[in-house]
Design a protein around this motif. Structure first.
Motif, PDB file in Angstrom:
ATOM      1  N   ALA A   1      -9.083  -6.676   7.268  1.00 52.01           N
ATOM      2  CA  ALA A   1      -8.154  -6.373   6.238  1.00 52.01           C
ATOM      3  C   ALA A   1      -7.173  -7.746   6.239  1.00 52.01           C
ATOM      4  N   VAL A   2      -6.773  -8.600   7.348  1.00 55.75           N
ATOM      5  CA  VAL A   2      -6.268 -10.333   7.435  1.00 55.75           C
ATOM      6  C   VAL A   2      -6.743 -10.532   6.213  1.00 55.75           C
ATOM      7  N   ASP A   3      -7.881 -11.522   5.740  1.00 53.93           N
ATOM      8  CA  ASP A   3      -8.054 -11.922   5.089  1.00 53.93           C
ATOM      9  C   ASP A   3      -8.619 -11.486   3.669  1.00 53.93           C
ATOM     10  N   ARG A   4      -7.525  -9.956   3.139  1.00 50.88           N
ATOM     11  CA  ARG A   4      -7.572  -9.153   2.502  1.00 50.88           C
ATOM     12  C   ARG A   4      -6.473  -9.773   2.125  1.00 50.88           C
ATOM     13  N   LEU A   5      -5.540 -10.239   2.741  1.00 51.44           N
ATOM     14  CA  LEU A   5      -3.838  -9.942   2.871  1.00 51.44           C
ATOM     15  C   LEU A   5      -3.794 -11.526   2.136  1.00 51.44           C
ATOM     16  N   ALA A   6      -4.514 -12.324   1.897  1.00 50.08           N
ATOM     17  CA  ALA A   6      -4.674 -13.485   0.919  1.00 50.08           C
ATOM     18  C   ALA A   6      -4.822 -13.751  -0.296  1.00 50.08           C
ATOM     19  N   THR A   7      -5.207 -11.742  -1.276  1.00 47.67           N
ATOM     20  CA  THR A   7      -5.481 -11.358  -2.739  1.00 47.67           C
ATOM     21  C   THR A   7      -4.417 -10.489  -2.719  1.00 47.67           C
ATOM     22  N   LEU A   8      -3.427 -10.331  -1.822  1.00 45.55           N
ATOM     23  CA  LEU A   8      -1.881 -10.062  -2.701  1.00 45.55           C
ATOM     24  C   LEU A   8      -1.040 -10.185  -2.675  1.00 45.55           C
ATOM     25  N   ASP A   9      -0.648  -9.594  -4.422  1.00 45.84           N
ATOM     26  CA  ASP A   9       0.192 -10.451  -5.463  1.00 45.84           C
ATOM     27  C   ASP A   9       1.801 -10.514  -4.204  1.00 45.84           C
ATOM     28  N   VAL A  10       2.059 -11.256  -3.734  1.00 42.33           N
ATOM     29  CA  VAL A  10       3.102 -11.302  -2.651  1.00 42.33           C
ATOM     30  C   VAL A  10       3.702 -13.156  -3.433  1.00 42.33           C
ATOM     31  N   PRO A  11       5.015 -12.509  -3.509  1.00 45.10           N
ATOM     32  CA  PRO A  11       5.829 -14.800  -4.158  1.00 45.10           C
ATOM     33  C   PRO A  11       5.645 -15.308  -2.905  1.00 45.10           C
ATOM     34  N   GLY A  12       5.463 -15.239  -2.098  1.00 45.01           N
ATOM     35  CA  GLY A  12       5.540 -16.547  -1.201  1.00 45.01           C
ATOM     36  C   GLY A  12       3.514 -16.807  -0.306  1.00 45.01           C
ATOM     37  N   ALA A  13       4.148 -17.107   1.007  1.00 47.62           N
ATOM     38  CA  ALA A  13       3.037 -17.179   1.744  1.00 47.62           C
ATOM     39  C   ALA A  13       2.303 -16.314   2.107  1.00 47.62           C
ATOM     40  N   GLY A  14       3.007 -14.984   2.449  1.00 44.97           N
ATOM     41  CA  GLY A  14       2.561 -13.915   3.146  1.00 44.97           C
ATOM     42  C   GLY A  14       3.662 -12.779   4.350  1.00 44.97           C
ATOM     43  N   LEU A  15       2.536 -12.554   5.658  1.00 47.86           N
ATOM     44  CA  LEU A  15       2.978 -11.390   6.210  1.00 47.86           C
ATOM     45  C   LEU A  15       3.586 -12.540   7.765  1.00 47.86           C
ATOM     46  N   GLY A  16       3.079 -13.947   7.559  1.00 50.95           N
ATOM     47  CA  GLY A  16       2.899 -14.675   8.665  1.00 50.95           C
ATOM     48  C   GLY A  16       2.972 -13.989  10.031  1.00 50.95           C
ATOM     49  N   VAL A  17       3.830 -13.846  11.315  1.00 51.72           N
ATOM     50  CA  VAL A  17       3.446 -13.972  12.824  1.00 51.72           C
ATOM     51  C   VAL A  17       3.059 -12.034  12.663  1.00 51.72           C
ATOM     52  N   LEU A  18       3.276 -11.237  11.598  1.00 51.54           N
ATOM     53  CA  LEU A  18       2.674  -9.742  11.267  1.00 51.54           C
ATOM     54  C   LEU A  18       2.246  -9.320  10.467  1.00 51.54           C
ATOM     55  N   GLU A  19       0.956 -10.399  10.852  1.00 51.34           N
ATOM     56  CA  GLU A  19      -0.924  -9.959  10.132  1.00 51.34           C
ATOM     57  C   GLU A  19      -1.037  -9.968  11.141  1.00 51.34           C
ATOM     58  N   GLN A  20      -1.357 -10.586  11.983  1.00 56.59           N
ATOM     59  CA  GLN A  20      -1.269  -9.741  13.355  1.00 56.59           C
ATOM     60  C   GLN A  20      -0.972  -8.437  13.818  1.00 56.59           C
ATOM     61  N   VAL A  21       0.139  -7.731  13.028  1.00 52.25           N
ATOM     62  CA  VAL A  21      -0.426  -6.268  12.941  1.00 52.25           C
ATOM     63  C   VAL A  21      -1.351  -5.615  12.205  1.00 52.25           C
ATOM     64  N   VAL A  22      -1.636  -6.138  10.836  1.00 52.17           N
ATOM     65  CA  VAL A  22      -1.821  -5.678  10.397  1.00 52.17           C
ATOM     66  C   VAL A  22      -3.973  -5.176  10.599  1.00 52.17           C
ATOM     67  N   GLY A  23      -3.927  -6.724  11.119  1.00 52.20           N
ATOM     68  CA  GLY A  23      -5.274  -6.871  12.181  1.00 52.20           C
ATOM     69  C   GLY A  23      -5.523  -5.406  13.083  1.00 52.20           C
ATOM     70  N   PHE A  24      -4.583  -5.821  13.802  1.00 57.26           N
ATOM     71  CA  PHE A  24      -4.721  -5.147  15.126  1.00 57.26           C
ATOM     72  C   PHE A  24      -4.625  -3.169  14.352  1.00 57.26           C
ATOM     73  N   ALA A  25      -3.510  -2.816  13.731  1.00 56.83           N
ATOM     74  CA  ALA A  25      -3.941  -1.532  13.088  1.00 56.83           C
ATOM     75  C   ALA A  25      -5.193  -1.531  12.459  1.00 56.83           C
ATOM     76  N   ALA A  26      -5.737  -1.848  11.884  1.00 57.06           N
ATOM     77  CA  ALA A  26      -7.004  -2.464  10.757  1.00 57.06           C
ATOM     78  C   ALA A  26      -8.196  -1.508  12.222  1.00 57.06           C
ATOM     79  N   ALA A  27      -8.164  -2.638  13.003  1.00 60.61           N
ATOM     80  CA  ALA A  27     -10.031  -2.184  13.535  1.00 60.61           C
ATOM     81  C   ALA A  27      -8.964  -1.212  14.542  1.00 60.61           C
ATOM     82  N   THR A  28      -8.139  -0.947  14.925  1.00 58.92           N
ATOM     83  CA  THR A  28      -7.200   0.016  15.221  1.00 58.92           C
ATOM     84  C   THR A  28      -7.963   1.886  15.307  1.00 58.92           C
TER      85      THR A  28
END
Length: 682
Positions: free
Chosen positions: A306-333
């Protein structure tokens, strides 16, 4: 388990009655199951028998382990006797075991003694045990001596094992009838239809007219019951706390008031708190919560995916920053690389006071007022829960004794608190809750948490105990010193005591931290993520890691709140706080305040498309070249999408021009005329 009050169960049934599927459905929610197969391999040329065995194996979940006992009929009693209290065993079936028992290869043998040995093993079993056996006593008497010997031995086995078991069920045509004891009215059972797995079917049928949670195993609604406090060694213990047929507090749904009005006092025992509650059966019927439990872990692969997939999304900036941890946590659980935002949230507010120096500086009765306020839908926690569309459940824990003079809680009450917390987590999971928020309010709770942290992490009490702030916002250092002294004296008193998890809870933690520990363990067993927020939750996480190391991987810490004890616990547990809001609205409030932000990150991760440059579809990006890139045929790729419409300016990037240097020196060199030494180029 699905029936109240049983530890060992015998499931009887005829051929193709569904007895095996029914037995498997009863243990489908157990973290780990050992499947004891008793049937012999049979004739290699008997393909129909081999097909039956293969179907049984394919139906078992991958987390189950299988143990064969066909080689020795005495092996079954040994397996049952040596099984630990945290294990779940299913034996399928006793008909195969009797077949092996009567095999001439095992003769001469004392069949009666072997059957009695098996019954003794079942009666003394420490593990949760489900045995399956065919019921052939309803058919005609066999016409052959071997057939009569089989029915006689199987009948004797069934009678002996049924007498040793706590409960017996008979499955006829897929319908379970309870023979011993009679099933409660709300515990109707059905067998999963043929071809379905135990995980896909609930082990309990919904009772018409009950709460939706009852269909998932919560039991039927009970009549309104008051919960008076009983004085036990100076502690207030809620009625039925830790009992077998335990009464769990009602789940409230706070609603935000549109216009604030004057607060009205609420008398104890009135309002929402006196409404009907739900009853849960005993969890695991004999489960012993002890160190080294094997509970589930989050998925090892979906989180990083899920974290690696964030790098492929159509976002205008560098991404979700520290909130990438939330995505990884939710994906794993959740076990998926595209996790869903948490839609069903429940807040567990644990109210439990601590007597003695731990509560120095606390206003008497203030924590009880906060709990009553939350029940009435008022206060910061209830309002934030309403804004997040979260349920709220207020849980009363026993009042803990002064830790500087003796144990905070007797050992039996610690065990009861752990079980009670586990049941609360099971109730939430059965009701469809996707996220728990662990909150607490109680006088002296922070000092007790500091004592637990000092005992588990070797910290000095003054470094992990926050300053005491009065209602007027002033710092009370005198009260802080009293708290530090109480924690210091408690640690000195227990310096030679064991540092096992339950010992720490009994000596230092008390009822609220023990109950919170049970919640974390139960949530881990049911794969339910938990938001921690504050000293009680993090102290419980420190203790739970010694009971089940998997528990901390199901916890997320949104904020440390500036509390030194929470900071240290987060560092030890490997939990990285996501924000630094420094709210001081009570434990649990910061997690609810941060929850919309966490949900937003999950929503973006789940709904944003892949960037067009990586093959994503973007209808606003203009015409595409034959190679799939945007822009004109010159090969320029228009990443932003601007300059492609007829009314939009063209933002084509100009060619790069090197700036003119400031000061003397060569600027341009003609390509046709050589430059002589000592001559400056024009």
């Amino acid at each position: 388990m699905s029936v109240d009050g049983w530890h060992t169960l015998l499931v009887l049934g005829g051929i193709r009655s569904g007895k095996s599927e029914f037995a498997e459905s009863l243990v489908a929610d157990a973290p780990t199951v050992r499947y004891v197969a008793t049937a012999p391999a049979g004739d290699p040329e008997d393909t129909e028998w081999a097909t039956r065995l293969a179907a049984h194996r394919a139906r078992r979940p991958g987390s189950w382990t299988t143990e064969e006992t066909a080689a020795d009929p005495g092996r079954l009693a040994e397996v049952i006797t040596t099984a630990g209290p945290n294990e779940t065993l299913i034996v399928d079936d006793l008909g195969g075991w009797v077949t092996v028992l009567l095999d001439p290869a095992h003769q001469p043998a004392d069949d009666t003694a072997t059957i009695a040995e098996l019954a003794t093993a079942v009666r003394s079993s420490e593990a949760r045990l489900v045995l399956v056996s065919p019921e052939v006593g309803l058919s005609l008497v066999p016409s052959t001596p071997l057939g009569r010997a089989f029915t006689d031995a199987l009948g004797a086995t069934n009678r002996a094992v049924a007498d040793a078991c706590d409960a017996v069920a008979l499955v006829v045509a897929g319908q379970a009838a309870w023979l011993k004891p009679a099933a409660p009215a709300h515990a109707a059972h059905t067998v999963p239809p043929a071809g379905t797995s135990p995980e896909a079917e609930p082990s309990r049928a919904a009772t018409p007219g009950t709460d939706p949670g009852a269909a998932a195993g919560l039991g039927a609604a009970r009549a309104p019951e008051a919960m008076p406090a009983e004085a036990t060694s100076g502690r207030a213990v809620p009625a039925d706390f830790g009992a077998g047929d335990v009464t769990l507090p009602e789940v409230l749904t706070p609603a935000a008031a549109p216009v604030p009005g004057p607060a009205t006092p609420e008398a104890p025992g009135t309002g929402d708190w006196a409404a009907p509650t739900m009853a849960l059966p005993m969890i695991a019927t004999g489960l012993v919560i002890q160190p080294g439990m094997e509970l589930p872990m989050p998925d090892d692969y979906t989180g990083p995916q899920a974290v690696d997939r964030l790098a492929t999304l159509d976002v205008p900036g560098a991404g979700l920053g520290v909130l990438e941890q939330v995505v990884g946590f939710a994906a794993a659980t959740q076990g998926t690389s595209i996790p869903r935002p948490w839609d069903a949230v429940r807040v567990l507010l644990i109210h439990g006071d601590h007597a003695g120096g731990a509560s120095a500086g606390a206003v008497p009765g203030e924590s009880a007022r906060r709990a009553r306020q939350a029940r009435a839908g008022r206060g910061a926690l209830a309002r934030l829960a309403a804004e997040n569309r979260a349920d709220l459940q207020i849980v009363e824990a026993p009042t803990s004794a002064p830790i500087e003079y003796g144990p905070a809680l007797p050992a039996d009450e610690v065990e009861a608190a752990l079980r009670y917390g586990w049941r609360l987590a099971e109730q939430a999971a059965d009701a469809g809750v996707r996220l728990l928020v662990l909150a607490a309010c109680g006088a002296g709770a922070e000092a007790a948490a500091a004592a637990v942290l000092a005992a588990t992490a070797g910290a000095e009490p003054p470094t992990v105990l926050g300053r005491v702030v009065t209602e007027q916002g002033e710092i009370d250092d005198a009260a802080w010193m009293v708290r530090c002294a109480a924690v210091r004296d408690a640690l000195h008193r227990t310096r030679r005591s064991p540092r096992e998890a339950k010992d720490i809870l009994a000596e230092l933690g008390g009822g609220d931290i023990a109950l919170a520990t049970g919640v974390l363990l139960g949530a881990t067993a049911r794969r339910l993520p938990v938001l921690l927020d504050g000293p009680v939750g993090t102290a419980a996480a420190m203790v739970s890691r010694d009971l089940a190391g998997q528990a901390r991987h199901w916890c997320l810490l949104p904020d440390h709140g500036g509390r030194p004890g929470v900071r240290l616990a987060a560092d030890v547990l490997g939990l990285t706080p996501l924000v630094d809001l420094r709210l001081d609205l009570g434990e649990g409030a910061t997690a609810l305040a941060a929850l919309p932000l966490l949900r937003s990150a999950l929503t973006l991760a789940a709904t944003l498309p892949v960037h067009p440059s990586l093959g994503g579809d973007d209808s606003d990006s203009g015409d595409r070249n034959s190679d799939g890139t945007g822009g004109d045929d010159s090969g320029n790729s228009d990443r932003t999408g601007y300059g492609t419409g007829p009314d939009e300016p063209d933002f084509t990037e100009p060619d790069f021009t090197e700036p003119e240097p400031a000061g003397p020196g060569p600027t341009t060199i003609g390509s046709d005329e050589p430059v002589s030494p000592g001559r400056r180029a024009d």
